[in-house]
Design a protein around this motif. Structure first.
Motif, PDB file in Angstrom:
ATOM      1  N   GLY A 112      47.544  29.782  36.474  1.00 11.19           N
ATOM      2  CA  GLY A 112      47.127  31.053  35.913  1.00 11.19           C
ATOM      3  C   GLY A 112      45.914  31.633  36.613  1.00 11.19           C
ATOM      4  N   VAL A 113      44.947  30.783  36.965  1.00 16.29           N
ATOM      5  CA  VAL A 113      43.748  31.249  37.648  1.00 16.29           C
ATOM      6  C   VAL A 113      44.105  31.787  39.029  1.00 16.29           C
ATOM      7  CG1 VAL A 113      41.545  30.543  38.671  1.00 16.29           C
ATOM      8  CG2 VAL A 113      42.183  29.725  36.393  1.00 16.29           C
ATOM      9  N   LYS A 114      44.935  31.054  39.739  1.00 15.27           N
ATOM     10  CA  LYS A 114      45.342  31.487  41.081  1.00 15.27           C
ATOM     11  C   LYS A 114      46.134  32.789  41.013  1.00 15.27           C
ATOM     12  CE  LYS A 114      45.401  26.892  43.190  1.00 15.27           C
ATOM     13  NZ  LYS A 114      44.354  27.202  44.188  1.00 15.27           N
ATOM     14  N   ARG A 115      46.959  32.921  39.975  1.00 18.36           N
ATOM     15  CA  ARG A 115      47.730  34.158  39.814  1.00 18.36           C
ATOM     16  C   ARG A 115      46.804  35.333  39.578  1.00 18.36           C
ATOM     17  NH1 ARG A 115      48.564  36.743  35.470  1.00 18.36           N
ATOM     18  NH2 ARG A 115      48.166  34.971  34.088  1.00 18.36           N
ATOM     19  N   ARG A 116      45.830  35.164  38.704  1.00 12.51           N
ATOM     20  CA  ARG A 116      44.891  36.260  38.411  1.00 12.51           C
ATOM     21  C   ARG A 116      44.089  36.632  39.647  1.00 12.51           C
ATOM     22  NH1 ARG A 116      44.544  33.288  33.594  1.00 12.51           N
ATOM     23  NH2 ARG A 116      42.630  32.231  34.238  1.00 12.51           N
ATOM     24  N   GLU A 117      43.684  35.625  40.409  1.00  5.67           N
ATOM     25  CA  GLU A 117      42.941  35.905  41.628  1.00  5.67           C
ATOM     26  C   GLU A 117      43.799  36.716  42.594  1.00  5.67           C
ATOM     27  OE1 GLU A 117      42.580  32.923  44.668  1.00  5.67           O
ATOM     28  OE2 GLU A 117      40.442  33.361  44.864  1.00  5.67           O
ATOM     29  N   MET A 149      37.494  51.950  31.466  1.00 12.62           N
ATOM     30  CA  MET A 149      38.575  51.817  32.431  1.00 12.62           C
ATOM     31  C   MET A 149      38.503  50.463  33.126  1.00 12.62           C
ATOM     32  SD  MET A 149      39.732  54.225  35.649  1.00 12.62           S
ATOM     33  CE  MET A 149      38.246  53.983  36.618  1.00 12.62           C
ATOM     34  N   GLY A 150      37.294  50.047  33.502  1.00 10.16           N
ATOM     35  CA  GLY A 150      37.138  48.760  34.167  1.00 10.16           C
ATOM     36  C   GLY A 150      37.621  47.609  33.312  1.00 10.16           C
ATOM     37  N   MET A 151      37.323  47.649  32.024  1.00 11.07           N
ATOM     38  CA  MET A 151      37.768  46.593  31.124  1.00 11.07           C
ATOM     39  C   MET A 151      39.284  46.607  30.940  1.00 11.07           C
ATOM     40  SD  MET A 151      35.056  44.936  30.397  1.00 11.07           S
ATOM     41  CE  MET A 151      34.682  45.331  32.118  1.00 11.07           C
ATOM     42  N   GLU A 152      39.855  47.800  30.832  1.00 14.62           N
ATOM     43  CA  GLU A 152      41.307  47.915  30.690  1.00 14.62           C
ATOM     44  C   GLU A 152      42.014  47.395  31.943  1.00 14.62           C
ATOM     45  OE1 GLU A 152      43.050  48.625  28.138  1.00 14.62           O
ATOM     46  OE2 GLU A 152      41.538  49.435  26.772  1.00 14.62           O
ATOM     47  N   ILE A 153      41.437  47.681  33.108  1.00 15.99           N
ATOM     48  CA  ILE A 153      42.014  47.203  34.368  1.00 15.99           C
ATOM     49  C   ILE A 153      42.004  45.682  34.417  1.00 15.99           C
ATOM     50  CG2 ILE A 153      41.593  47.027  36.858  1.00 15.99           C
ATOM     51  CD1 ILE A 153      40.698  49.979  36.755  1.00 15.99           C
ATOM     52  N   LEU A 154      40.859  45.078  34.100  1.00 19.53           N
ATOM     53  CA  LEU A 154      40.754  43.621  34.130  1.00 19.53           C
ATOM     54  C   LEU A 154      41.719  42.978  33.143  1.00 19.53           C
ATOM     55  CD1 LEU A 154      36.896  43.072  34.410  1.00 19.53           C
ATOM     56  CD2 LEU A 154      38.610  42.831  36.208  1.00 19.53           C
ATOM     57  N   ASN A 155      41.865  43.584  31.979  1.00 20.58           N
ATOM     58  CA  ASN A 155      42.788  43.050  30.977  1.00 20.58           C
ATOM     59  C   ASN A 155      44.227  43.151  31.455  1.00 20.58           C
ATOM     60  OD1 ASN A 155      43.242  42.019  28.186  1.00 20.58           O
ATOM     61  ND2 ASN A 155      44.372  43.944  27.991  1.00 20.58           N
ATOM     62  N   ALA A 156      44.593  44.278  32.066  1.00 18.60           N
ATOM     63  CA  ALA A 156      45.960  44.455  32.572  1.00 18.60           C
ATOM     64  C   ALA A 156      46.255  43.470  33.703  1.00 18.60           C
ATOM     65  CB  ALA A 156      46.161  45.890  33.054  1.00 18.60           C
ATOM     66  N   ILE A 157      45.279  43.249  34.582  1.00 20.27           N
ATOM     67  CA  ILE A 157      45.464  42.285  35.665  1.00 20.27           C
ATOM     68  C   ILE A 157      45.629  40.880  35.095  1.00 20.27           C
ATOM     69  CG2 ILE A 157      44.301  41.150  37.611  1.00 20.27           C
ATOM     70  CD1 ILE A 157      43.125  43.925  38.289  1.00 20.27           C
ATOM     71  N   GLU A 158      44.874  40.585  34.062  1.00 21.56           N
ATOM     72  CA  GLU A 158      44.979  39.281  33.386  1.00 21.56           C
ATOM     73  C   GLU A 158      46.403  39.035  32.886  1.00 21.56           C
ATOM     74  OE1 GLU A 158      43.702  35.734  31.265  1.00 21.56           O
ATOM     75  OE2 GLU A 158      42.662  36.929  32.764  1.00 21.56           O
ATOM     76  N   ILE A 209      31.076  43.277  40.090  1.00 19.30           N
ATOM     77  CA  ILE A 209      32.026  42.621  39.205  1.00 19.30           C
ATOM     78  C   ILE A 209      31.941  41.107  39.395  1.00 19.30           C
ATOM     79  CG2 ILE A 209      34.400  42.662  38.363  1.00 19.30           C
ATOM     80  CD1 ILE A 209      34.834  45.116  40.092  1.00 19.30           C
ATOM     81  N   PRO A 210      31.243  40.404  38.549  1.00 22.22           N
ATOM     82  CA  PRO A 210      31.086  38.955  38.706  1.00 22.22           C
ATOM     83  C   PRO A 210      32.394  38.179  38.755  1.00 22.22           C
ATOM     84  CG  PRO A 210      29.519  39.794  37.121  1.00 22.22           C
ATOM     85  CD  PRO A 210      30.444  40.938  37.450  1.00 22.22           C
ATOM     86  N   ILE A 211      33.454  38.706  38.154  1.00 21.82           N
ATOM     87  CA  ILE A 211      34.713  37.980  38.138  1.00 21.82           C
ATOM     88  C   ILE A 211      35.192  37.675  39.549  1.00 21.82           C
ATOM     89  CG2 ILE A 211      36.204  40.034  38.069  1.00 21.82           C
ATOM     90  CD1 ILE A 211      38.077  38.487  36.252  1.00 21.82           C
ATOM     91  N   VAL A 212      34.892  38.548  40.512  1.00 23.50           N
ATOM     92  CA  VAL A 212      35.345  38.330  41.880  1.00 23.50           C
ATOM     93  C   VAL A 212      34.664  37.107  42.469  1.00 23.50           C
ATOM     94  CG1 VAL A 212      35.542  39.314  44.183  1.00 23.50           C
ATOM     95  CG2 VAL A 212      35.755  40.774  42.185  1.00 23.50           C
ATOM     96  N   SER A 213      33.337  37.039  42.353  1.00 25.41           N
ATOM     97  CA  SER A 213      32.633  35.903  42.917  1.00 25.41           C
ATOM     98  C   SER A 213      33.009  34.611  42.207  1.00 25.41           C
ATOM     99  CB  SER A 213      31.120  36.128  42.841  1.00 25.41           C
ATOM    100  OG  SER A 213      30.724  36.370  41.519  1.00 25.41           O
TER     101      SER A 213
END
Length: 208
Positions: free
Chosen positions: A51-56, A86-95, A34-38
């Motif tokens: 917002g970025v810190k919150r998402r992290e 599912m992975g996309m839905e998870i990332l969107n919900a976390i966003e 998951i590139p978003i983590v790096s």
């Protein structure tokens, strides 16, 4: 990197057979899939945007909760190319989420779905609802569950609830599927718990 670019790259990587060797950190493993983590880890110190810190923070709470529930579960989920949606839905919900409890509930929901304890339509419904639950609504869901105990216990009629905010609350919980309203003779409604109220509280909301 824009959000849509991150998600696009993530989807591409999730669709491949990603070989994950043993490393010292589970987050390093996830970063390979998951590139978003790096991106978040590398850019955290440079970003001042709240917002970025919150998402992290939300993402790492999500990962930690997954690991607490079942070590290695999150890696298995993201290595499976069948879990792209599912992975996309998870990332969107976390966003969209902002409470620590949101991230924990998303983690529990992901594992429930991966273990086939809930159907796809139920997963999509809950992943949509979770980020929308304010602290107030979360407290009211808990109070409703505690007060009425079981799924089919009849709730008090709205006349006896009294306050206008209670009437509004009942409407909100009905719209989310946690309460069911039945009209009664003479006007007003009785409210009863649904299967969603019971299942959601016991398996997703309740902290262990």
């Amino acid at each position: 990197m824009k959000k849509n670019e991150i998600l696009g790259t993530t989807a591409e990587n999730l669709g491949k057979s990603v070989y994950l060797s043993v490393t010292d950190s589970v987050l390093e493993e996830i970063a390979k899939a998951i590139p978003i983590v790096s991106v978040l880890k590398a850019g955290c110190s440079a970003y001042q945007n709240i917002g970025v810190k919150r998402r992290e923070a939300q993402f790492f709470i999500f990962v930690e909760e997954c690991e607490r529930i079942e070590e290695g579960a999150i890696l298995k989920i993201y290595k499976d190319k069948n879990n792209i949606e599912m992975g996309m839905e998870i990332l969107n919900a976390i966003e969209e989420s902002y409470l620590k409890l949101h991230a924990k509930m998303i983690a529990k929901l992901a594992i429930l779905y991966d273990k086939k304890r809930i159907e796809r339509i139920k997963f999509l419904k809950y992943i949509h609802i979770i980020p929308k639950l304010t602290s107030y609504l979360l407290e009211q869901i808990k109070d409703s569950y505690d007060q009425y105990q079981i799924v089919k216990t009849e709730f008090q009629g709205k006349k006896s609830l009294g306050a206008e905010r209670s009437k509004l609350l009942s409407y909100e919980l009905v719209s989310l599927g946690f309460l069911e309203a039945t009209s009664v003779m003479g006007g007003g409604f009785h409210y009863s718990g649904t299967e969603d109220l019971d299942f959601f509280y016991e398996n997703i909301y309740k902290e262990e």
